[in-house]
Design an enzyme around this catalytic site. Structure first.
Site, PDB file in Angstrom:
ATOM      1  N   ASP A 145      18.069  28.180 103.055  1.00 56.51           N
ATOM      2  CA  ASP A 145      19.309  28.048 102.268  1.00 56.51           C
ATOM      3  C   ASP A 145      19.042  27.350 100.939  1.00 56.51           C
ATOM      4  O   ASP A 145      19.468  27.809  99.876  1.00 56.51           O
ATOM      5  CB  ASP A 145      20.421  27.351 103.082  1.00 56.51           C
ATOM      6  CG  ASP A 145      19.922  26.232 103.978  1.00 56.51           C
ATOM      7  OD1 ASP A 145      18.700  26.019 104.027  1.00 56.51           O
ATOM      8  OD2 ASP A 145      20.747  25.563 104.620  1.00 56.51           O
ATOM      9  N   LYS A 171      13.885  28.565 108.685  1.00 55.49           N
ATOM     10  CA  LYS A 171      14.980  27.730 109.180  1.00 55.49           C
ATOM     11  C   LYS A 171      14.488  27.028 110.444  1.00 55.49           C
ATOM     12  O   LYS A 171      15.146  27.062 111.500  1.00 55.49           O
ATOM     13  CB  LYS A 171      16.204  28.641 109.448  1.00 55.49           C
ATOM     14  CG  LYS A 171      17.509  27.903 109.619  1.00 55.49           C
ATOM     15  CD  LYS A 171      18.141  27.463 108.321  1.00 55.49           C
ATOM     16  CE  LYS A 171      19.365  26.621 108.587  1.00 55.49           C
ATOM     17  NZ  LYS A 171      19.962  26.006 107.413  1.00 55.49           N
ATOM     18  N   TYR A 198      15.000  41.606 114.439  1.00 58.15           N
ATOM     19  CA  TYR A 198      14.936  43.067 114.467  1.00 58.15           C
ATOM     20  C   TYR A 198      14.318  43.579 115.766  1.00 58.15           C
ATOM     21  O   TYR A 198      13.980  44.749 115.876  1.00 58.15           O
ATOM     22  CB  TYR A 198      14.125  43.585 113.274  1.00 58.15           C
ATOM     23  CG  TYR A 198      14.922  43.645 111.993  1.00 58.15           C
ATOM     24  CD1 TYR A 198      15.376  42.484 111.388  1.00 58.15           C
ATOM     25  CD2 TYR A 198      15.215  44.864 111.391  1.00 58.15           C
ATOM     26  CE1 TYR A 198      16.100  42.527 110.213  1.00 58.15           C
ATOM     27  CE2 TYR A 198      15.936  44.918 110.219  1.00 58.15           C
ATOM     28  CZ  TYR A 198      16.377  43.753 109.629  1.00 58.15           C
ATOM     29  OH  TYR A 198      17.092  43.806 108.459  1.00 58.15           O
ATOM     30  N   ASP A 218      14.547  40.748 104.592  1.00 60.61           N
ATOM     31  CA  ASP A 218      15.514  41.790 104.242  1.00 60.61           C
ATOM     32  C   ASP A 218      16.538  41.233 103.255  1.00 60.61           C
ATOM     33  O   ASP A 218      16.805  41.824 102.203  1.00 60.61           O
ATOM     34  CB  ASP A 218      16.207  42.246 105.534  1.00 60.61           C
ATOM     35  CG  ASP A 218      17.224  43.328 105.292  1.00 60.61           C
ATOM     36  OD1 ASP A 218      16.894  44.298 104.601  1.00 60.61           O
ATOM     37  OD2 ASP A 218      18.360  43.193 105.790  1.00 60.61           O
TER      38      ASP A 218
END
Ligand code: ATP
Length: 347
Positions: free
Chosen positions: A206, A172, A125, A230
């Site tokens: 994931d 991640k 962002y 988000d």
């Protein structure tokens, strides 16, 4: 309850509809609030102002607390997200979003009780995007030790104060070794050096998503960088009935803006069918925040009464369409007010 000044930004799309009903419910509950109305986003543009008028920012800086409806964000073009601008400009670095099962709302799981803590100021962002050469564009993911440490400390402190047992970081870092690596490194430090008594876990995002939808009871507080926060917010909203029932708060030093997780829902705007609950729940968080920061126990009592009233409303089977009911925004608010009045002995 003492009298409090609060900034109200009605927002765009369904924002003004749900904000009107929330104001009416708070008033019926006896909340003494002097609303200072300010505008942002499309609503501000329509009035001939900037997308983010300085007087809106000044009012929040000065008053310290705002209730905000969703502001429209154009996709792929136009002005940058007002919601994001506001968080960055006011340094509202922690987004907290409690996700809990509600009585009378049947979903795949019962007793979901999660809290999402999202870093609100950086990551993808950052808004730093450029065209390297025609056909090649890039977007910069920014992580700073300062912001990663600050959000980790905030999450652990929150977990401790709220008697939460565990924090899970979803990341991640196997792919984004530097940026997400820094995020988990900072969380590990805070855990080890400041809050060793809170259980701490890391999961690759994931696999984490799969586990959340298989068994949300494995989780308690989720700590995430901006974009993951988000996405996971909407995923978790799906566990408890959707975007109409998940509130949120954006917290900084001596400033807080309370807003629902949902957007401006242009598909249902103006139809009188939006669920006002997410903004109402955000206003309950706001009253509890006022009780804590402005030493006003009366605000907590009103928050408690509103929560009891909407729980009872749902339990009695009164619901908006998104929850499988048939009530419009105003009728649903009426049903909540009826229960508030019954509780207060007003018939
Ligand atoms: P924006 O661009 O402002 O983020 P959006 O349409 O992309 O808006 P949302 O506003 O979050 O995203 O809407 C996603 C879906 O959820 C829409 O179908 C919308 O109607 C529904 N929805 C969101 N909020 C509510 C609500 N309060 N009550 C009922 N349905 C809602």
């Amino acid at each position: 309850m003492k009298r409090h000044k609060i900034v109200l930004i009605p927002g765009d799309g369904i924002g003004p509809e749900v904000a009107d009903e929330v104001k009416r419910i708070l008033d019926s509950a006896g909340a003494k609030i002097e609303w200072v109305e300010r505008y942002a986003g499309q609503a501000a543009l329509d009035m001939g102002s900037d997308v983010m008028p300085p007087e809106t920012l000044e009012a929040i800086e000065h008053i310290g607390v705002a209730l905000k409806g969703p502001c429209t964000t154009p996709v792929g073009k136009g002005f940058s997200s007002v919601n994001v601008q506001l968080r960055k400009k006011l340094n509202l670095y922690a987004a907290v979003r409690p996700v809990r099962s509600l009585p009378g709302v049947s979903t795949r799981f019962e007793n979901v009780d999660l809290v999402i803590v999202r870093e609100n100021t950086e990551g993808l962002y950052s808004g730093i995007e450029n065209e390297v050469t025609p056909g090649v564009v890039m977007s910069m993911k920014v992580s700073t030790e300062k912001a990663c440490t600050r959000i980790a400390r905030w999450a652990f402190r929150y977990a401790t104060h709220r008697q939460r047992r565990k924090i899970t970081v979803l990341h991640k870092a196997n792919i984004m070794k530097l940026t997400d690596g820094l995020f988990i490194g900072c969380a590990q430090n805070i855990h080890k050096n400041e809050y060793p008594n809170i259980d701490y876990q890391e999961l690759i995002i994931d696999a984490g998503c799969m586990k959340i939808v298989q068994d949300p009871s494995l989780f308690d507080v989720l700590l995430l960088e901006n974009l993951y926060g988000d996405v996971i917010s909407d995923l978790c909203a799906g566990l408890v009935g959707g975007l109409g029932v998940v509130p949120g708060a954006n917290i900084g030093e001596r400033k807080a803006v309370f807003e629902a997780v949902h957007g401006s829902a242009p598909d249902i705007a103006g139809k009188g069918v939006a669920n006002p609950l997410a903004l109402l729940m955000s206003s309950v968080m706001m009253l509890n925040h006022i009780a804590d920061t402005r030493e006003d126990p009366g605000a907590r009592e009103i928050a408690h009464n509103i929560r009891k009233a909407y729980d009872k409303t749902l339990e009695d089977g009164h619901k908006t369409r998104d929850l499988g009911g048939n009530l419009g925004t105003t009728e649903f608010a009426d049903a909540i007010i009826e229960r508030l009045n019954k509780h207060a002995g007003i018939s």
